[in-house]
Write a protein that holds these residues in place. Structure first.
Motif, PDB file in Angstrom:
ATOM      1  N   CYS A  18       0.826  -1.205   0.000  1.00  0.00           N
ATOM      2  CA  CYS A  18       0.000   0.000   0.000  1.00  0.00           C
ATOM      3  C   CYS A  18       0.861   1.255   0.000  1.00  0.00           C
ATOM      4  O   CYS A  18       1.913   1.291   0.626  1.00  0.00           O
ATOM      5  CB  CYS A  18      -0.869   0.060   1.241  1.00  0.00           C
ATOM      6  N   SER A  19       0.403   2.276  -0.689  1.00  0.00           N
ATOM      7  CA  SER A  19       1.075   3.574  -0.668  1.00  0.00           C
ATOM      8  C   SER A  19       0.260   4.567   0.148  1.00  0.00           C
ATOM      9  O   SER A  19      -0.933   4.722  -0.073  1.00  0.00           O
ATOM     10  CB  SER A  19       1.244   4.112  -2.092  1.00  0.00           C
ATOM     11  N   ASP A  54       1.040   7.783   0.314  1.00  0.00           N
ATOM     12  CA  ASP A  54       1.043   9.100  -0.317  1.00  0.00           C
ATOM     13  C   ASP A  54       1.422  10.188   0.691  1.00  0.00           C
ATOM     14  O   ASP A  54       1.005  11.327   0.535  1.00  0.00           O
ATOM     15  CB  ASP A  54      -0.357   9.387  -0.863  1.00  0.00           C
ATOM     16  N   ARG A  84      -4.634   8.773   5.372  1.00  0.00           N
ATOM     17  CA  ARG A  84      -4.662   7.605   4.502  1.00  0.00           C
ATOM     18  C   ARG A  84      -3.908   6.439   5.137  1.00  0.00           C
ATOM     19  O   ARG A  84      -4.347   5.295   5.099  1.00  0.00           O
ATOM     20  CB  ARG A  84      -4.033   7.974   3.161  1.00  0.00           C
ATOM     21  N   ARG A 128      -5.923   4.719   7.698  1.00  0.00           N
ATOM     22  CA  ARG A 128      -6.931   3.885   7.048  1.00  0.00           C
ATOM     23  C   ARG A 128      -6.308   2.572   6.580  1.00  0.00           C
ATOM     24  O   ARG A 128      -6.884   1.498   6.731  1.00  0.00           O
ATOM     25  CB  ARG A 128      -7.513   4.624   5.841  1.00  0.00           C
ATOM     26  N   GLN A 164      -5.595   0.299   9.437  1.00  0.00           N
ATOM     27  CA  GLN A 164      -6.858  -0.299   9.861  1.00  0.00           C
ATOM     28  C   GLN A 164      -7.255  -1.437   8.920  1.00  0.00           C
ATOM     29  O   GLN A 164      -7.623  -2.527   9.362  1.00  0.00           O
ATOM     30  CB  GLN A 164      -7.940   0.778   9.863  1.00  0.00           C
ATOM     31  N   ARG A 224       1.489   1.533  -8.900  1.00  0.00           N
ATOM     32  CA  ARG A 224       0.937   2.625  -8.103  1.00  0.00           C
ATOM     33  C   ARG A 224      -0.487   2.941  -8.521  1.00  0.00           C
ATOM     34  O   ARG A 224      -1.379   3.140  -7.701  1.00  0.00           O
ATOM     35  CB  ARG A 224       1.834   3.853  -8.285  1.00  0.00           C
ATOM     36  N   GLU A 259      -2.874   0.055  -7.716  1.00  0.00           N
ATOM     37  CA  GLU A 259      -3.177   0.049  -6.288  1.00  0.00           C
ATOM     38  C   GLU A 259      -4.234   1.100  -5.972  1.00  0.00           C
ATOM     39  O   GLU A 259      -5.186   0.851  -5.242  1.00  0.00           O
ATOM     40  CB  GLU A 259      -1.892   0.358  -5.513  1.00  0.00           C
ATOM     41  N   LEU A 303      -4.357  -5.118  -2.783  1.00  0.00           N
ATOM     42  CA  LEU A 303      -3.512  -5.635  -3.843  1.00  0.00           C
ATOM     43  C   LEU A 303      -2.395  -6.496  -3.282  1.00  0.00           C
ATOM     44  O   LEU A 303      -1.678  -6.104  -2.365  1.00  0.00           O
ATOM     45  CB  LEU A 303      -2.900  -4.450  -4.590  1.00  0.00           C
TER      46      LEU A 303
END
Lengths: 355, 355
Positions: free
Chosen positions: A120-121, A123, A128, A131, A134, B104, B107, B117
């Motif tokens: 996951c990114s 950013d 985010r 989240r 979680q 990216r 995802e 992902l």
DNA sequence: CTGAAAGCGCTAACAA
DNA sequence: TTGTTAGCGCTTTCAG
């Protein structure tokens, strides 16, 4: 035409009977071998010997499992055991080669140990990231590796309280007891600054990123401040902070203003590779030359720096080892929930090039 | 000492009562609201109206769920429904910026739609890729996106037979009916070659990668062969094929030999960015100049090309859109299993720089 | 040495 | 409009 059509239908029906469509379960194996589901489960989980099940029976079970091409259902297992054999990884941006290369390593080591990776990114967005944490938690990943962009570690502390294995990398939290793997950012920065200083640079500009609570960034900036403070010949720190958003949008106006309004600057230190790229752009645009007019050293080595002319000096982190150690630390926690947290500080490598 | 110990035990026991330790389930909600588990499940899945459950009851359920901070257990749901809300992605190497940037996007779009992902690198190894496909399949991902390195698509066909949603990108299979998103490699190559030709280059070397069954690579190479064949002034195709391993190890010996033993070459076309980097290395090493002695155009634009001096011309693929479309295609299949396969060909962009 | 039985938490026929 | 029941496939006491 009709014949063909019927054939299809029949084939489809027939498939119900013999095809590996309906997945085989331990119940199937149990029935075929003539034992109970329990026994099959025990054997297949290599607990046969421990439960003194005859070698003969074990072999029968194994053989039948292979014959039927049995594949355990991970969901059923997860539901029962609460483990998923999945690791979660959160980075700022997977398309950044710094994270890309670490991810590659993590994926590889995880895979070697039978773990899959959910990537996951964040950013650089704390909301985010929360989240995502979680989400990974809800999905019951067995552990989480994160280069956290959070300013408040309480969300991570909650994981720890829940006994969720957790490893930080690149960024730690002051006074918090998390497992962590990273480098000594202060020392690396100091070394680079010293080099510049030894080469006679008196006005060294420092360009870094916000949010400024990120430990790696903070350490680099503090190292700069300290360096400047310690040397009387420096008047004022020449410091510029960009935010992640303007950097991502390649909005370099503030870098430009900074360089133009500080004509004394003869060297620049950037605290990550994207900032360095921004500087290179601006320097060219203004019509200055590296390193004649202005020198440049950046944190985080990327291929680009090597190929640029002039090539750009940089501080390289041991990406492969960071990934490897992060996984090792995490697996240790997974295997033994009472593992003490451990902090691993790896060496950086100051690569001196032409800039 | 003893008191303390007892306190701990009591705390632990007490925690069963009030702490969010023991996760709340629909059973808890059902009990508290005084309805059945079924009803709770229905309501929470927004099937309340469809099953004409009174708005009042629905509200009670929703409120209680929120109050108890109910989080559904995805494993239980997956076990029951067979869906995981997880997508699998297989690329050759996640640390390659080409894949990194597409990843990216994928995802991001997946996340927007509530999917996570699982990212895997095949390392251009078909055996490894098969294993990864199997693994993703075993884990019951809802769909798979893959830049396949397979030479035999039967493993993928099997997925299709099993009705597993599947989307290929970057690489397709001739005569196989899979959903796919990519670019017109022949056309893009032809355009680049034409440019070189118009600029007066008569001996254009072409450097590409094996395994040569990979469609994108094959199309580029075939486009080159065709181009050469169509022009009488070209004597022989000047073609070099490197394998992935030597490229990864940065073993450029064969590029060097190729360039040295073909002194007539005045321009080079490389079918990916890493090859171009190899060429740049070699060209510098030999002491030649770009573009004075030798011109260079590469497939797959990367940041590096823009910053090099001279900057390197290249063919840019619309990475963002590739990722977006791949997810869109996949979700379409997931939502409707009978969706026809679709092939999306996106436009490339020939970026002319100084090389 | 082996098996019965009880769930993990959720969903979906089928009743009522 | 609501509830009962029956599992999904697996692991794990516990009792032979």
């Amino acid at each position: 035409m009709n014949v063909k059509f019927n054939l299809l239908i029949n084939l489809k029906r027939f498939s119900f009977v013999f095809m590996p469509n309906k997945k085989v379960t331990i119940a199937d194996i149990a029935k075929e071998v003539g034992v109970s589901k329990t026994l099959v489960s025990l054997v297949l989980n290599h607990k046969g010997d421990a439960n003194s099940i005859s070698r003969d029976t074990q072999k029968k079970v194994f053989d039948k499992a292979r014959e039927l091409n049995y594949i355990p259902n991970p969901m059923a297992r997860s539901l029962r055991t609460g483990t998923t054999h999945t690791l979660g990884l959160i980075v700022a941006d997977i398309s950044n080669p710094f994270y890309g290369r670490i991810t590659r390593q993590i994926e590889q080591y995880a895979d070697n140990e039978g773990y899959s990776l959910m990537v996951c990114s964040s950013d650089e967005d704390p909301v985010r990231e929360s989240r995502l944490i979680q989400m990974l938690n809800d999905r019951q990943v067995d552990g989480i590796i994160v280069a956290s962009t959070l300013d408040d570690p309480s969300r991570l502390q909650k994981l720890k309280d829940q006994q969720i294995p957790l490893v930080l990398f690149d960024r730690y939290f002051d006074g918090q007891d998390f497992s962590y793997v990273g480098v000594d950012n202060s020392e690396a920065t100091r070394k680079a600054l010293s080099l510049l200083h030894r080469k006679g640079h008196k006005d060294i500009g420092f360009i870094t990123l916000t949010p400024s609570h990120i430990s790696s960034l903070k350490d680099r900036r503090n190292a700069y401040s300290k360096f400047v403070r310690e040397r009387s010949e420096y008047s004022n720190p020449l410091l510029l902070e960009l935010n992640y958003k303007e950097l991502k949008e390649k909005n370099y106006n503030r870098i430009k203003d900074f360089i133009i309004s500080n004509p004394d600057i003869t060297a620049l230190f950037t605290s990550n590779n994207s900032l360095a790229i921004g500087c290179i752009n601006v320097i060219r645009e203004i019509g200055l030359q590296i390193p004649k007019d202005i020198s440049l050293i950046s944190f985080d080595d990327i291929e680009l720096f090597h190929y640029l002319s002039p090539s750009i000096s940089s501080i390289a982190q041991p990406l492969e080892e960071i990934g490897e150690q992060a996984v090792a630390l995490l697996l240790e926690q997974i295997k033994n929930k009472n593992t003490e947290t451990k902090q691993i500080i790896l060496d950086t490598n100051l690569i001196i090039r032409e800039s």
